[in-house]
Motif scaffolding. Structure first.
Motif, PDB file in Angstrom:
ATOM      1  N   ASP A 303      14.152 -30.349  17.771  1.00 40.47           N
ATOM      2  CA  ASP A 303      15.196 -29.714  16.972  1.00 40.47           C
ATOM      3  C   ASP A 303      16.475 -29.639  17.794  1.00 40.47           C
ATOM      4  O   ASP A 303      16.545 -30.139  18.918  1.00 40.47           O
ATOM      5  CB  ASP A 303      14.770 -28.320  16.501  1.00 40.47           C
ATOM      6  CG  ASP A 303      14.287 -27.427  17.636  1.00 40.47           C
ATOM      7  OD1 ASP A 303      14.771 -27.615  18.779  1.00 40.47           O
ATOM      8  OD2 ASP A 303      13.432 -26.551  17.402  1.00 40.47           O
ATOM      9  N   LYS A 349      19.026 -32.295   9.234  1.00 39.72           N
ATOM     10  CA  LYS A 349      17.858 -32.101  10.093  1.00 39.72           C
ATOM     11  C   LYS A 349      17.732 -33.195  11.146  1.00 39.72           C
ATOM     12  O   LYS A 349      17.560 -32.917  12.342  1.00 39.72           O
ATOM     13  CB  LYS A 349      16.595 -32.057   9.231  1.00 39.72           C
ATOM     14  CG  LYS A 349      15.293 -31.967  10.026  1.00 39.72           C
ATOM     15  CD  LYS A 349      14.090 -32.070   9.092  1.00 39.72           C
ATOM     16  CE  LYS A 349      12.784 -32.146   9.874  1.00 39.72           C
ATOM     17  NZ  LYS A 349      11.617 -32.345   8.979  1.00 39.72           N
ATOM     18  N   GLU A 350      17.829 -34.456  10.716  1.00 44.30           N
ATOM     19  CA  GLU A 350      17.640 -35.565  11.646  1.00 44.30           C
ATOM     20  C   GLU A 350      18.821 -35.717  12.596  1.00 44.30           C
ATOM     21  O   GLU A 350      18.649 -36.084  13.757  1.00 44.30           O
ATOM     22  CB  GLU A 350      17.405 -36.866  10.876  1.00 44.30           C
ATOM     23  CG  GLU A 350      16.141 -36.879  10.030  1.00 44.30           C
ATOM     24  CD  GLU A 350      14.887 -36.650  10.857  1.00 44.30           C
ATOM     25  OE1 GLU A 350      14.732 -37.321  11.902  1.00 44.30           O
ATOM     26  OE2 GLU A 350      14.061 -35.802  10.468  1.00 44.30           O
ATOM     27  N   GLN A 352      20.534 -33.408  13.878  1.00 43.55           N
ATOM     28  CA  GLN A 352      20.456 -32.358  14.902  1.00 43.55           C
ATOM     29  C   GLN A 352      19.396 -32.660  15.971  1.00 43.55           C
ATOM     30  O   GLN A 352      19.391 -32.027  17.023  1.00 43.55           O
ATOM     31  CB  GLN A 352      20.155 -31.014  14.243  1.00 43.55           C
ATOM     32  CG  GLN A 352      21.307 -30.479  13.414  1.00 43.55           C
ATOM     33  CD  GLN A 352      20.935 -29.245  12.627  1.00 43.55           C
ATOM     34  OE1 GLN A 352      19.762 -28.842  12.574  1.00 43.55           O
ATOM     35  NE2 GLN A 352      21.916 -28.622  11.996  1.00 43.55           N
ATOM     36  N   ARG A 353      18.544 -33.621  15.708  1.00 44.65           N
ATOM     37  CA  ARG A 353      17.481 -33.977  16.656  1.00 44.65           C
ATOM     38  C   ARG A 353      17.870 -35.156  17.549  1.00 44.65           C
ATOM     39  O   ARG A 353      17.274 -35.371  18.592  1.00 44.65           O
ATOM     40  CB  ARG A 353      16.208 -34.354  15.896  1.00 44.65           C
ATOM     41  CG  ARG A 353      15.640 -33.277  14.990  1.00 44.65           C
ATOM     42  CD  ARG A 353      14.480 -33.828  14.173  1.00 44.65           C
ATOM     43  NE  ARG A 353      13.445 -34.376  15.042  1.00 44.65           N
ATOM     44  CZ  ARG A 353      12.627 -35.373  14.708  1.00 44.65           C
ATOM     45  NH1 ARG A 353      12.746 -35.969  13.524  1.00 44.65           N
ATOM     46  NH2 ARG A 353      11.704 -35.793  15.548  1.00 44.65           N
TER      47      ARG A 353
END
Length: 385
Positions: A303, A349-350, A352-353
């Protein structure tokens, strides 16, 4: 441990840049469209197998030309991913368009082709797929949708020079395409630079006019008209001959540059594969029938908090690692000039990873080994806890 920082990126240097720039200065064509520009155009048209190419001062300029060519008007809608650079959207917003953002695929970070059709309305004018990290979007599906709804497709292939989709060079599949030669790209024209790809013959003449400030100067140079004048809207989208000279040194070494970057990319992949199998990180996905150009190598951590700690660790060990785009729909301008169609399942989401590792043509073997060592040491410490 080295005291010198390993940078995230360095501009590609082949060795003849200064020589060619001096030749350009002596040519008397500093304002552009001189001998080096012609050589670059010939190289691209032969290697990309497209109808026409035009060098531009930047990829941003090429995208702006595309927006003018397809006659974007206030109220028109343009579909694209939110996970992209601001120029992808700005080029169309400047003409009054509303941007409709579509979620991405988590495997390639590209627009999800299966979500495009439901974002289409009576106001939709174009689809702008962005080939992230030089890995192709699913262009067959996108082109089929565009054909069915009579929409234009403008490929943002800023990162995609030397990459292909089912054997076809990126940027040559849609109606129009745009490449970047910014200093962070695989090939550069001395800091900034771009290329406009024309795959539909109907746009060739007008694109030359737009690029030359709305004049028919290109026809004048070719002797078709005895004087040139203002004939349509346009802007200053002509790069200097010095930019073309710098770029041509890179094109002469294009295969060599591509090979070196892919070697570095594959080295990262093979050395980090075991950690990926353990579920510590995720590695990039290259779909079958696609070839990529080693533009960037990224890993995905758990994350945003895990990513921040990783970047800090790398920095403390004198290695520059970087995250990438902040999704446009979450920005102030993005919320004003666009909207996200349906749910943001993967885009935020992706993004931020994801963290990018250093990768550049002139990167030494010792530096790449050191980066890998530091990454592996850090990630193994997480496994062994």
């Amino acid at each position: 441990m080295k005291n010198q920082q390993i940078p995230f990126s360095k501009p590609t240097v082949t060795g003849k840049e200064q020589q060619y720039i001096e030749e350009a200065i002596k040519s008397g064509y500093l304002s552009g469209d001189g001998p080096f520009t012609k050589k670059c155009h010939q190289w691209f048209e032969e290697h990309l197998r497209c109808e026409k190419v035009l060098l531009t001062p930047s990829c941003t300029a090429a995208l702006e030309m595309a927006a003018i060519l397809i006659d974007i008007q206030p109220g028109d809608e343009v579909i694209m991913p939110s996970y992209t650079f601001v120029s992808t959207a700005n080029a169309f917003v400047l003409r009054g368009a509303k941007i409709v953002f579509v979620d991405i695929r988590p495997d390639t970070m590209n627009i999800d082709e299966n979500l495009i059709e439901e974002a289409i309305t009576s106001k939709t004018k174009a689809i702008v797929p962005v080939h992230y990290a030089g890995v192709a979007c699913e262009m067959d599906t996108i082109m089929e949708i565009a054909l069915r709804y009579e929409l234009y497709v403008i490929e943002d292939a800023a990162q995609g020079m030397m990459s292909t989709y089912k054997g076809r060079p990126l940027g040559t599949i849609g109606h129009l395409g745009a490449f970047s030669f910014h200093e962070t790209k695989n090939y550069t024209s001395g800091g900034e630079g771009g290329l406009f790809i024309i795959n539909d013959k109907q746009f060739i003449k007008k694109s030359e006019i737009i690029r030359e400030k709305g004049t028919n100067r290109s026809q004048f140079i070719e002797g078709i008209v005895d004087k040139y004048t203002w004939v349509d809207i346009g802007s200053s989208y002509l790069p200097s001959e010095i930019q073309a000279a710098y770029l041509y040194t890179q094109l002469e070494n294009a295969e060599k540059i591509n090979k070196k970057r892919l070697e570095l990319w594959n080295k990262y992949y093979s050395e980090l594969l075991e950690l990926s199998k353990l579920g510590v990180i995720e590695l990039p996905t290259i779909p079958a029938e696609y070839t990529h150009n080693g533009h960037m190598f990224y890993i995905k951590l758990e994350d945003v908090d895990a990513r921040s700690k990783f970047i800090k660790y790398m920095r403390n060990n004198k290695v520059s690692a970087a995250f990438h785009y902040i999704p446009l729909h979450s920005s102030i301008a993005g919320s004003e000039f666009g909207m996200f169609n349906n749910d943001d399942v993967f885009t935020s989401k992706e993004s931020q990873r994801l963290v990018r590792l250093p990768l550049y043509y002139n990167m030494s073997n010792s530096d790449s080994c050191l980066v890998i060592q530091i990454v592996v040491d850090y990630l193994n410490s997480k496994v062994n806890r």
